[in-house]
Design a protein around this motif. Structure first.
Motif, PDB file in Angstrom:
ATOM      1  N   LYS A 114       0.840  -1.204   0.000  1.00  0.00           N
ATOM      2  CA  LYS A 114       0.000   0.000   0.000  1.00  0.00           C
ATOM      3  C   LYS A 114       0.875   1.254   0.000  1.00  0.00           C
ATOM      4  CE  LYS A 114      -3.822   2.266   2.296  1.00  0.00           C
ATOM      5  NZ  LYS A 114      -4.800   2.264   3.363  1.00  0.00           N
ATOM      6  N   MET A 115       1.973   1.229   0.755  1.00  0.00           N
ATOM      7  CA  MET A 115       2.888   2.380   0.763  1.00  0.00           C
ATOM      8  C   MET A 115       3.501   2.586  -0.622  1.00  0.00           C
ATOM      9  SD  MET A 115       4.825   2.446   4.469  1.00  0.00           S
ATOM     10  CE  MET A 115       5.717   0.930   4.215  1.00  0.00           C
ATOM     11  N   ILE A 116       3.866   1.494  -1.290  1.00  0.00           N
ATOM     12  CA  ILE A 116       4.422   1.591  -2.648  1.00  0.00           C
ATOM     13  C   ILE A 116       3.386   2.203  -3.584  1.00  0.00           C
ATOM     14  CG2 ILE A 116       5.263   0.290  -4.634  1.00  0.00           C
ATOM     15  CD1 ILE A 116       6.489  -1.715  -2.579  1.00  0.00           C
ATOM     16  N   ASP A 117       2.145   1.743  -3.494  1.00  0.00           N
ATOM     17  CA  ASP A 117       1.075   2.308  -4.320  1.00  0.00           C
ATOM     18  C   ASP A 117       0.873   3.790  -4.029  1.00  0.00           C
ATOM     19  OD1 ASP A 117       0.593  -0.060  -5.679  1.00  0.00           O
ATOM     20  OD2 ASP A 117      -1.031  -0.686  -4.344  1.00  0.00           O
ATOM     21  N   ASN A 118       0.968   4.175  -2.767  1.00  0.00           N
ATOM     22  CA  ASN A 118       0.830   5.587  -2.406  1.00  0.00           C
ATOM     23  C   ASN A 118       1.967   6.420  -2.995  1.00  0.00           C
ATOM     24  OD1 ASN A 118      -1.533   5.142  -0.991  1.00  0.00           O
ATOM     25  ND2 ASN A 118      -0.537   5.008   0.985  1.00  0.00           N
ATOM     26  N   CYS A 119       3.176   5.868  -3.029  1.00  0.00           N
ATOM     27  CA  CYS A 119       4.302   6.562  -3.665  1.00  0.00           C
ATOM     28  C   CYS A 119       4.002   6.788  -5.147  1.00  0.00           C
ATOM     29  CB  CYS A 119       5.594   5.760  -3.517  1.00  0.00           C
ATOM     30  SG  CYS A 119       6.333   5.775  -1.880  1.00  0.00           S
ATOM     31  N   LEU A 120       3.447   5.766  -5.794  1.00  0.00           N
ATOM     32  CA  LEU A 120       3.103   5.876  -7.214  1.00  0.00           C
ATOM     33  C   LEU A 120       2.098   6.998  -7.458  1.00  0.00           C
ATOM     34  CD1 LEU A 120       2.857   2.163  -8.331  1.00  0.00           C
ATOM     35  CD2 LEU A 120       4.028   3.966  -9.592  1.00  0.00           C
ATOM     36  N   LEU A 134       6.740  10.772 -12.735  1.00  0.00           N
ATOM     37  CA  LEU A 134       6.701   9.321 -12.879  1.00  0.00           C
ATOM     38  C   LEU A 134       7.100   8.942 -14.302  1.00  0.00           C
ATOM     39  CD1 LEU A 134       6.105   6.689 -11.402  1.00  0.00           C
ATOM     40  CD2 LEU A 134       3.751   6.873 -12.176  1.00  0.00           C
ATOM     41  N   THR A 135       8.367   8.603 -14.446  1.00  0.00           N
ATOM     42  CA  THR A 135       8.882   8.165 -15.739  1.00  0.00           C
ATOM     43  C   THR A 135       8.638   6.661 -15.886  1.00  0.00           C
ATOM     44  OG1 THR A 135      11.053   7.671 -14.809  1.00  0.00           O
ATOM     45  CG2 THR A 135      10.706   9.913 -15.653  1.00  0.00           C
ATOM     46  N   LYS A 136       8.871   6.151 -17.094  1.00  0.00           N
ATOM     47  CA  LYS A 136       8.758   4.713 -17.312  1.00  0.00           C
ATOM     48  C   LYS A 136       9.756   3.966 -16.443  1.00  0.00           C
ATOM     49  CE  LYS A 136       6.882   4.696 -21.957  1.00  0.00           C
ATOM     50  NZ  LYS A 136       7.030   4.214 -23.319  1.00  0.00           N
ATOM     51  N   GLU A 137      10.923   4.560 -16.240  1.00  0.00           N
ATOM     52  CA  GLU A 137      11.958   3.950 -15.403  1.00  0.00           C
ATOM     53  C   GLU A 137      11.494   3.839 -13.951  1.00  0.00           C
ATOM     54  OE1 GLU A 137      15.929   5.914 -14.339  1.00  0.00           O
ATOM     55  OE2 GLU A 137      16.417   4.673 -16.097  1.00  0.00           O
ATOM     56  N   LYS A 138      10.883   4.900 -13.445  1.00  0.00           N
ATOM     57  CA  LYS A 138      10.372   4.860 -12.066  1.00  0.00           C
ATOM     58  C   LYS A 138       9.213   3.882 -11.942  1.00  0.00           C
ATOM     59  CE  LYS A 138      11.714   9.453 -10.496  1.00  0.00           C
ATOM     60  NZ  LYS A 138      11.248  10.756  -9.997  1.00  0.00           N
ATOM     61  N   GLN A 139       8.331   3.862 -12.924  1.00  0.00           N
ATOM     62  CA  GLN A 139       7.212   2.917 -12.929  1.00  0.00           C
ATOM     63  C   GLN A 139       7.750   1.492 -12.893  1.00  0.00           C
ATOM     64  OE1 GLN A 139       3.682   3.628 -13.200  1.00  0.00           O
ATOM     65  NE2 GLN A 139       3.492   1.467 -12.728  1.00  0.00           N
ATOM     66  N   SER A 140       8.773   1.235 -13.685  1.00  0.00           N
ATOM     67  CA  SER A 140       9.402  -0.080 -13.719  1.00  0.00           C
ATOM     68  C   SER A 140      10.035  -0.413 -12.371  1.00  0.00           C
ATOM     69  CB  SER A 140      10.455  -0.111 -14.826  1.00  0.00           C
ATOM     70  OG  SER A 140      11.119  -1.333 -14.827  1.00  0.00           O
ATOM     71  N   PHE A 141      10.668   0.574 -11.744  1.00  0.00           N
ATOM     72  CA  PHE A 141      11.269   0.352 -10.421  1.00  0.00           C
ATOM     73  C   PHE A 141      10.196  -0.058  -9.407  1.00  0.00           C
ATOM     74  CE2 PHE A 141      11.873   2.123  -6.169  1.00  0.00           C
ATOM     75  CZ  PHE A 141      12.932   1.344  -5.744  1.00  0.00           C
ATOM     76  N   ASN A 168       7.247  -1.369  -9.934  1.00  0.00           N
ATOM     77  CA  ASN A 168       6.720  -2.696 -10.263  1.00  0.00           C
ATOM     78  C   ASN A 168       7.694  -3.798  -9.850  1.00  0.00           C
ATOM     79  OD1 ASN A 168       4.328  -1.670 -11.301  1.00  0.00           O
ATOM     80  ND2 ASN A 168       5.133  -1.555 -13.384  1.00  0.00           N
ATOM     81  N   SER A 169       8.974  -3.602 -10.127  1.00  0.00           N
ATOM     82  CA  SER A 169       9.964  -4.619  -9.742  1.00  0.00           C
ATOM     83  C   SER A 169      10.098  -4.702  -8.224  1.00  0.00           C
ATOM     84  CB  SER A 169      11.315  -4.358 -10.404  1.00  0.00           C
ATOM     85  OG  SER A 169      11.885  -3.161  -9.952  1.00  0.00           O
ATOM     86  N   LEU A 170       9.943  -3.575  -7.542  1.00  0.00           N
ATOM     87  CA  LEU A 170       9.998  -3.582  -6.075  1.00  0.00           C
ATOM     88  C   LEU A 170       8.838  -4.385  -5.499  1.00  0.00           C
ATOM     89  CD1 LEU A 170      11.511  -2.489  -3.592  1.00  0.00           C
ATOM     90  CD2 LEU A 170      10.007  -0.494  -3.667  1.00  0.00           C
ATOM     91  N   LYS A 171       7.658  -4.210  -6.079  1.00  0.00           N
ATOM     92  CA  LYS A 171       6.491  -4.975  -5.623  1.00  0.00           C
ATOM     93  C   LYS A 171       6.697  -6.476  -5.839  1.00  0.00           C
ATOM     94  CE  LYS A 171       2.347  -2.797  -6.389  1.00  0.00           C
ATOM     95  NZ  LYS A 171       1.345  -2.087  -7.198  1.00  0.00           N
ATOM     96  N   ILE A 172       7.225  -6.832  -6.993  1.00  0.00           N
ATOM     97  CA  ILE A 172       7.487  -8.249  -7.284  1.00  0.00           C
ATOM     98  C   ILE A 172       8.550  -8.802  -6.332  1.00  0.00           C
ATOM     99  CG2 ILE A 172       8.466  -9.818  -9.015  1.00  0.00           C
ATOM    100  CD1 ILE A 172       7.075  -7.962 -11.135  1.00  0.00           C
ATOM    101  N   ARG A 173       9.597  -8.045  -6.121  1.00  0.00           N
ATOM    102  CA  ARG A 173      10.659  -8.465  -5.182  1.00  0.00           C
ATOM    103  C   ARG A 173      10.090  -8.695  -3.792  1.00  0.00           C
ATOM    104  NH1 ARG A 173      15.295  -4.270  -3.611  1.00  0.00           N
ATOM    105  NH2 ARG A 173      16.227  -5.381  -1.866  1.00  0.00           N
ATOM    106  N   LEU A 174       9.265  -7.775  -3.336  1.00  0.00           N
ATOM    107  CA  LEU A 174       8.653  -7.880  -2.017  1.00  0.00           C
ATOM    108  C   LEU A 174       7.732  -9.099  -1.937  1.00  0.00           C
ATOM    109  CD1 LEU A 174       8.324  -6.431   0.749  1.00  0.00           C
ATOM    110  CD2 LEU A 174       6.324  -5.324  -0.249  1.00  0.00           C
ATOM    111  N   GLN A 175       6.901  -9.287  -2.939  1.00  0.00           N
ATOM    112  CA  GLN A 175       5.989 -10.437  -2.946  1.00  0.00           C
ATOM    113  C   GLN A 175       6.763 -11.750  -2.938  1.00  0.00           C
ATOM    114  OE1 GLN A 175       3.864  -9.102  -6.421  1.00  0.00           O
ATOM    115  NE2 GLN A 175       2.111  -8.392  -5.224  1.00  0.00           N
ATOM    116  N   ASN A 176       7.851 -11.814  -3.687  1.00  0.00           N
ATOM    117  CA  ASN A 176       8.678 -13.023  -3.702  1.00  0.00           C
ATOM    118  C   ASN A 176       9.338 -13.275  -2.352  1.00  0.00           C
ATOM    119  OD1 ASN A 176       8.071 -13.693  -6.359  1.00  0.00           O
ATOM    120  ND2 ASN A 176       9.818 -12.570  -7.187  1.00  0.00           N
TER     121      ASN A 176
END
Length: 131
Positions: free
Chosen positions: A85-91, A97-104, A106-114
């Motif tokens: 939720k904090m990551i979503d709030n940052c978004l 919000l560049t494509k690079e930041k959006q990608s960061f 998304n990858s952070l969320k995946i890393r956290l979920q894993n």
């Protein structure tokens, strides 16, 4: 005293970075602003926020004080949903919000979920009982 596993420590490090980033964005501060205010620099702030490595307690303390974050609260293992939720709030708050930041993000969320999946599998393994 709580003893955390390496997986839990990595989750805490991510949570710490996201907490600082969210608070900085909420206060409409750049990394440079926060670095100047905390007598660190924008590179240190960025590394903390991206959880790139384990930052020194002193730099984390300085940054947390400038953002009025209770230092000890940064080192508590939070629930997955809370960090996501904090990551979503940052978004939502992120102004550039560049494509690079959006990608960061998304990858952070995946890393956290894993990490939480890995933590769950470790915790579900039966313990060997020695007699």
């Amino acid at each position: 005293m709580t003893h955390y596993s390496d997986i839990e420590l990595e989750i805490i490090n991510i949570s710490l970075g996201v907490t600082i980033k969210l608070k900085r964005l909420e206060n409409n501060l750049s990394q440079l602003d926060l670095g100047n205010m905390s007598n660190t620099d924008n590179t240190i702030v960025g590394r903390i926020e991206r959880s790139e490595h384990i930052s020194s307690w002193l730099n984390i303390y300085k940054v947390s004080q400038e953002l009025n974050i209770e230092y000890s609260s940064l080192f508590i293992l939070k629930k997955e949903i809370e960090i996501l939720k904090m990551i979503d709030n940052c978004l939502v708050i992120e102004k550039r919000l560049t494509k690079e930041k959006q990608s960061f993000y998304n990858s952070l969320k995946i890393r956290l979920q894993n990490l939480f999946i890995e933590l769950k599998s470790v915790n579900e393994k039966p313990k060997n009982i020695e007699l």
